[in-house]
Design a protein around this motif. Structure first.
Motif, PDB file in Angstrom:
ATOM      1  N   TYR A  99       0.925  -1.330  -0.027  1.00 54.37           N
ATOM      2  CA  TYR A  99      -0.166  -0.015   0.098  1.00 54.37           C
ATOM      3  C   TYR A  99       0.888   1.261  -0.003  1.00 54.37           C
ATOM      4  O   TYR A  99       0.530   2.128  -0.786  1.00 54.37           O
ATOM      5  N   ILE A 100       1.990   1.301   0.730  1.00 56.98           N
ATOM      6  CA  ILE A 100       2.650   2.499   0.653  1.00 56.98           C
ATOM      7  C   ILE A 100       3.421   2.533  -0.355  1.00 56.98           C
ATOM      8  O   ILE A 100       3.743   3.717  -1.051  1.00 56.98           O
ATOM      9  N   LEU A 101       3.883   1.646  -1.047  1.00 55.18           N
ATOM     10  CA  LEU A 101       4.677   1.508  -2.530  1.00 55.18           C
ATOM     11  C   LEU A 101       3.637   2.099  -3.402  1.00 55.18           C
ATOM     12  O   LEU A 101       4.244   2.415  -4.646  1.00 55.18           O
ATOM     13  N   SER A 102       2.512   1.914  -3.341  1.00 55.08           N
ATOM     14  CA  SER A 102       1.480   2.317  -4.292  1.00 55.08           C
ATOM     15  C   SER A 102       1.135   3.830  -4.625  1.00 55.08           C
ATOM     16  O   SER A 102       0.324   3.979  -5.377  1.00 55.08           O
ATOM     17  N   PHE A 113       7.736 -10.620  -2.893  1.00 55.02           N
ATOM     18  CA  PHE A 113       8.064  -9.701  -4.121  1.00 55.02           C
ATOM     19  C   PHE A 113       9.201  -8.630  -3.787  1.00 55.02           C
ATOM     20  O   PHE A 113       9.911  -8.197  -4.747  1.00 55.02           O
ATOM     21  N   ILE A 114       9.345  -8.397  -2.353  1.00 53.00           N
ATOM     22  CA  ILE A 114      10.273  -7.080  -2.438  1.00 53.00           C
ATOM     23  C   ILE A 114      11.735  -7.268  -2.577  1.00 53.00           C
ATOM     24  O   ILE A 114      12.506  -6.280  -2.982  1.00 53.00           O
ATOM     25  N   ARG A 115      12.189  -8.586  -2.624  1.00 55.54           N
ATOM     26  CA  ARG A 115      13.686  -8.681  -2.884  1.00 55.54           C
ATOM     27  C   ARG A 115      13.991  -8.416  -4.347  1.00 55.54           C
ATOM     28  O   ARG A 115      15.315  -8.245  -4.721  1.00 55.54           O
ATOM     29  N   SER A 116      13.123  -8.452  -5.304  1.00 52.40           N
ATOM     30  CA  SER A 116      13.362  -7.971  -6.667  1.00 52.40           C
ATOM     31  C   SER A 116      13.278  -6.394  -6.830  1.00 52.40           C
ATOM     32  O   SER A 116      13.549  -6.083  -7.840  1.00 52.40           O
ATOM     33  N   MET A 117      12.899  -5.676  -5.853  1.00 55.96           N
ATOM     34  CA  MET A 117      13.073  -4.244  -6.012  1.00 55.96           C
ATOM     35  C   MET A 117      14.431  -3.637  -5.706  1.00 55.96           C
ATOM     36  O   MET A 117      15.072  -4.129  -5.018  1.00 55.96           O
ATOM     37  N   VAL A 118      14.612  -2.744  -6.643  1.00 63.42           N
ATOM     38  CA  VAL A 118      15.890  -2.004  -6.441  1.00 63.42           C
ATOM     39  C   VAL A 118      16.152  -0.660  -5.809  1.00 63.42           C
ATOM     40  O   VAL A 118      15.395   0.193  -6.113  1.00 63.42           O
ATOM     41  N   HIS A 136      13.322   1.948  -7.200  1.00 65.21           N
ATOM     42  CA  HIS A 136      12.024   1.722  -6.514  1.00 65.21           C
ATOM     43  C   HIS A 136      11.736   2.323  -5.070  1.00 65.21           C
ATOM     44  O   HIS A 136      10.786   2.515  -4.733  1.00 65.21           O
ATOM     45  N   TYR A 137      12.814   2.767  -4.544  1.00 68.20           N
ATOM     46  CA  TYR A 137      12.772   3.059  -2.989  1.00 68.20           C
ATOM     47  C   TYR A 137      14.056   3.790  -2.705  1.00 68.20           C
ATOM     48  O   TYR A 137      15.125   3.662  -3.272  1.00 68.20           O
ATOM     49  N   TYR A 177       5.950  -0.654 -10.328  1.00 72.52           N
ATOM     50  CA  TYR A 177       6.274  -2.063  -9.886  1.00 72.52           C
ATOM     51  C   TYR A 177       5.329  -2.760  -9.590  1.00 72.52           C
ATOM     52  O   TYR A 177       4.743  -3.879  -9.893  1.00 72.52           O
ATOM     53  N   VAL A 178       4.795  -2.032  -8.297  1.00 72.35           N
ATOM     54  CA  VAL A 178       3.741  -2.857  -7.603  1.00 72.35           C
ATOM     55  C   VAL A 178       2.374  -3.053  -8.464  1.00 72.35           C
ATOM     56  O   VAL A 178       1.820  -4.139  -8.627  1.00 72.35           O
TER      57      VAL A 178
END
Length: 335
Positions: A160-163, A179-184, A188-189, A225-226
């Protein structure tokens, strides 16, 4: 979604927050560890990570199932343009479930500088009494920056926060979902250290307000991404492949116990006739027909060297951010 493609299985699923199959407990004389499905994983645990319940809604907290909520979040993003949003970092949640959240709340106060955060306690008991008027997630995309911090373990608030199209300031997690480990980081953050949260958060916001185009891109890429990768079809695809892979490894002959109770959609939903939020989430998340598309094609797993290169690159990015932050505070302190 995929009738006939999942073999008969027997499995255990843990519904608590933290993993249970810790590597330290399984050595040569206790090997192998039992397979256990769970909502999150940890570098020191063997739990099999599976999507959490909130994709199908959390009616007790008035959180819609993901298909409906993701649409609402997209609409919420349109209400306030990024450049017109409040130029602070926002977090709202229960600070009493973990020490790291309690520490975060102390970032609200400083007699030396503006901490650049706006942190609020979410009192769910009060919200329930008020009919959830102040907790709609789609109404919380009003700040340029949003903070993600774990609760008792990983937190369902992550997606929700990432969206929100806001640049996510992600306090270094101990646990991970599927899913979080594929974010960079910095794509992405923005990474935040656990042991230096307040200073890291202030610098991240200062940097973003001085580099608005770059900050806006990071926020948008995290949201994209999300929204793109967590479509419910892809969530079901992930579940399909995990269950198929588990089935290939299972050597147990699956039989139905003599006194077992059969459970299906009808036995779960039909007794709930009050028209409340629980039934609403069930109806909204019901898959009405098989998928007309095959499951997405799984990419090949990373080789050891390739994975090491990816992790090394990510760590290099985090070191660069730490260096920027430390230099900023050294200048402020006159070092």
């Amino acid at each position: 979604m995929y009738p006939g493609q999942i073999p008969d299985l027997e499995l255990l699923f843990l519904c608590h927050d933290k993993p249970a199959i810790w590597k330290r407990d399984f050595k040569k004389d206790t090997w192998p560890p039992p397979p256990l499905f769970h909502y999150c994983g940890h570098r020191d645990a063997y739990d099999i990570v599976f999507p959490d319940w909130s994709f199908w809604g959390w009616p007790e907290l008035n959180i819609k199932e993901w298909n409906k909520l993701s649409v609402a979040l997209k609409e919420g993003n349109k209400r306030v343009k990024w450049e017109d949003r409040i130029p602070y970092a926002y977090w709202k949640g229960n600070p009493n479930v973990s020490p790291v959240r309690g520490e975060l709340m102390r970032c609200n106060f400083s007699d030396k500088y503006d901490p650049m955060v706006r942190l609020y306690v979410q009192d769910w008991r009060s919200e329930i009494e008020k009919g959830f008027r102040g907790s709609n997630l789609e109404d919380q995309c009003t700040h340029r920056y949003k903070i993600y911090v774990e609760g008792n373990a990983w937190s369902v608030s992550e997606k929700y926060i990432l969206s929100c199209d806001s640049m996510t300031l992600l306090v270094k997690p101990e646990y991970y979902d599927f899913f979080i480990r594929s974010m960079v980081p910095m794509k992405h953050y923005w990474p935040i250290r656990r042991n230096n949260k307040c200073r890291d958060l202030k610098f991240a916001v200062e940097w973003g307000n001085n580099n608005t185009e770059k900050a806006q891109v990071i926020g948008r890429q995290g949201s994209d991404y999300v929204m793109q990768n967590l479509e419910m079809k892809y969530v079901y695809d992930y579940m399909l492949y995990v269950l198929q892979g588990y089935g290939k490894l299972m050597k147990l002959d699956v039989t139905v116990p003599e006194n077992a109770t059969e459970v299906c959609s009808e036995t779960m939903a039909c007794p709930i006739t009050d028209g409340g939020l629980i039934r609403q989430c069930m109806d909204d998340s019901l898959v009405m027909s098989p998928s007309i598309k095959a499951a997405c094609k799984l990419p090949k797993p990373y080789g050891d060297n390739e994975l090491k290169r990816i992790l090394k690159k990510q760590e290099s990015v985090k070191r660069r951010v730490r260096k920027w932050t430390d230099e900023y505070w050294n200048v402020r302190s006159g070092k």
